[in-house]
Design an enzyme around this catalytic site. Structure first.
Site, PDB file in Angstrom:
ATOM      1  N   PRO A   2       0.832  -1.213   0.000  1.00  0.00           N
ATOM      2  CA  PRO A   2       0.000   0.000   0.000  1.00  0.00           C
ATOM      3  C   PRO A   2       0.864   1.261   0.000  1.00  0.00           C
ATOM      4  O   PRO A   2       1.825   1.354   0.751  1.00  0.00           O
ATOM      5  CB  PRO A   2      -0.794  -0.104   1.311  1.00  0.00           C
ATOM      6  CG  PRO A   2      -0.608  -1.490   1.803  1.00  0.00           C
ATOM      7  CD  PRO A   2       0.648  -2.015   1.207  1.00  0.00           C
ATOM      8  N   GLU A   3       0.527   2.186  -0.868  1.00  0.00           N
ATOM      9  CA  GLU A   3       1.219   3.470  -0.916  1.00  0.00           C
ATOM     10  C   GLU A   3       0.241   4.549  -0.441  1.00  0.00           C
ATOM     11  O   GLU A   3      -0.829   4.227   0.057  1.00  0.00           O
ATOM     12  CB  GLU A   3       1.707   3.728  -2.354  1.00  0.00           C
ATOM     13  CG  GLU A   3       2.597   2.593  -2.871  1.00  0.00           C
ATOM     14  CD  GLU A   3       3.087   2.790  -4.302  1.00  0.00           C
ATOM     15  OE1 GLU A   3       3.223   3.937  -4.746  1.00  0.00           O
ATOM     16  OE2 GLU A   3       3.335   1.776  -4.978  1.00  0.00           O
ATOM     17  N   ARG A 112       2.231 -11.738   5.089  1.00  0.00           N
ATOM     18  CA  ARG A 112       3.690 -11.808   4.996  1.00  0.00           C
ATOM     19  C   ARG A 112       4.383 -11.370   6.291  1.00  0.00           C
ATOM     20  O   ARG A 112       5.601 -11.492   6.411  1.00  0.00           O
ATOM     21  CB  ARG A 112       4.198 -10.956   3.820  1.00  0.00           C
ATOM     22  CG  ARG A 112       3.580 -11.305   2.466  1.00  0.00           C
ATOM     23  CD  ARG A 112       4.283 -12.425   1.732  1.00  0.00           C
ATOM     24  NE  ARG A 112       5.704 -12.199   1.542  1.00  0.00           N
ATOM     25  CZ  ARG A 112       6.242 -11.635   0.458  1.00  0.00           C
ATOM     26  NH1 ARG A 112       5.479 -11.208  -0.510  1.00  0.00           N
ATOM     27  NH2 ARG A 112       7.541 -11.510   0.351  1.00  0.00           N
TER      28      ARG A 112
END
Ligand SMILES: [Zn+2]
Length: 275
Positions: A2-3, A112
């Site tokens: 996500p940016e 992750r």
């Protein structure tokens, strides 16, 4: 990962879900290493009974302003939030959950496990090295040019560095460089005034489009970006260059190329973005 536009979308949805004003009654930590600088038990003890006063964003961090402390969350690769209206079974990838005073549960999943939660008295402890907010009024052309003067790196690694401009990542950097017609490995010193102006404008443009389109979801797997309400972003359909390698450039029809820059897959048009 996500940016800025994806984190901004998540912040907006958490605000819309009326979390502000609720109290964290208790917390559970299922993966110790999701919590930075303290044990899961210490985190649970410290956050208990703190009210959520505000939810905002700084760079790619979610910022929960609490009564005594600030909770900062960086989602990294696969972190995501979900809200359950009542107690539910713990999901396999669930790392932390917060039990809120209206009976709902804020769940944090992270397949992750690279995401991190920081519960701190002073948010600057974590945020002090984060650069300028590109969608704030502080991000003027002059401010951007001043930042460019401080480095002579290649432009892509410079834009990925959170210490200069906050919130940009691989997708939006590739998009901005395509918009501005600048090759990703050009060094900053070689950029002329016209290119600097174009890049400043392009950064704002691609980020605003990303926010408007509620972010970019690259795949459909559970690990990919989804908003809190489970919506996929729409921005992936609007991307001009990212992951379009092998396809014709939307400006000049030249085939889009891919190369590795700063260990990141980088997409560019060899004819619009000349070295
Ligand atoms: Zn082109």
């Amino acid at each position: 990962m996500p940016e800025l536009p994806e984190v901004e979308t998540i912040v907006r949805e958490l605000r819309e879900a009326d979390l502000i004003g609720l109290k964290v009654e208790k917390a559970s930590v299922f993966w110790e290493r999701s919590i930075a600088h303290q044990s899961g038990a210490a985190f649970c003890k410290r956050i208990a009974n703190q009210e959520i006063l505000d939810i905002s964003r700084r760079g790619k961090f979610l910022v929960f302003s609490l009564k005594q402390d600030t909770l900062l969350v960086h989602l990294r690769m696969t972190g995501k939030f979900l809200i359950d209206k009542e107690d539910s079974l713990v999901h396999g990838h669930e790392r932390v959950r917060l039990y809120l005073s209206d009976g709902s549960i804020l769940r944090y999943e992270d397949q992750r496990k690279f995401g991190k939660w920081y519960l701190v008295g002073d948010p600057e402890q974590v945020l002090k090295r984060i650069g300028i907010e590109p969608l704030s009024k502080d991000f003027t052309l002059t401010a951007f040019k001043d930042l460019l003067k401080r480095s002579n790196r290649q432009i892509k690694p410079f834009l990925l560095d959170q210490g200069f401009v906050a919130g940009l990542g691989n997708i939006y950097v590739d998009e901005a460089l395509w918009q501005a017609e600048i090759h990703p490995v050009r060094t900053i010193q070689t950029l002329n005034e016209k290119e600097k102006n174009a890049l400043h404008k392009a950064i704002i443009k691609v980020l605003k489009a990303g926010v408007k389109n509620i972010g970019t979801s690259l795949g459909s797997a559970r690990a990919n970006y989804f908003s809190v309400s489970g919506r996929r972003g729409n921005n992936q359909q609007k991307l001009k260059v990212f992951r379009r390698d092998g396809l014709p450039c939307l400006r000049c029809q030249t085939t889009i190329c891919k190369m590795v820059v700063a260990q990141r897959g980088t997409h560019f048009c060899p004819s619009c973005q000349k070295l």
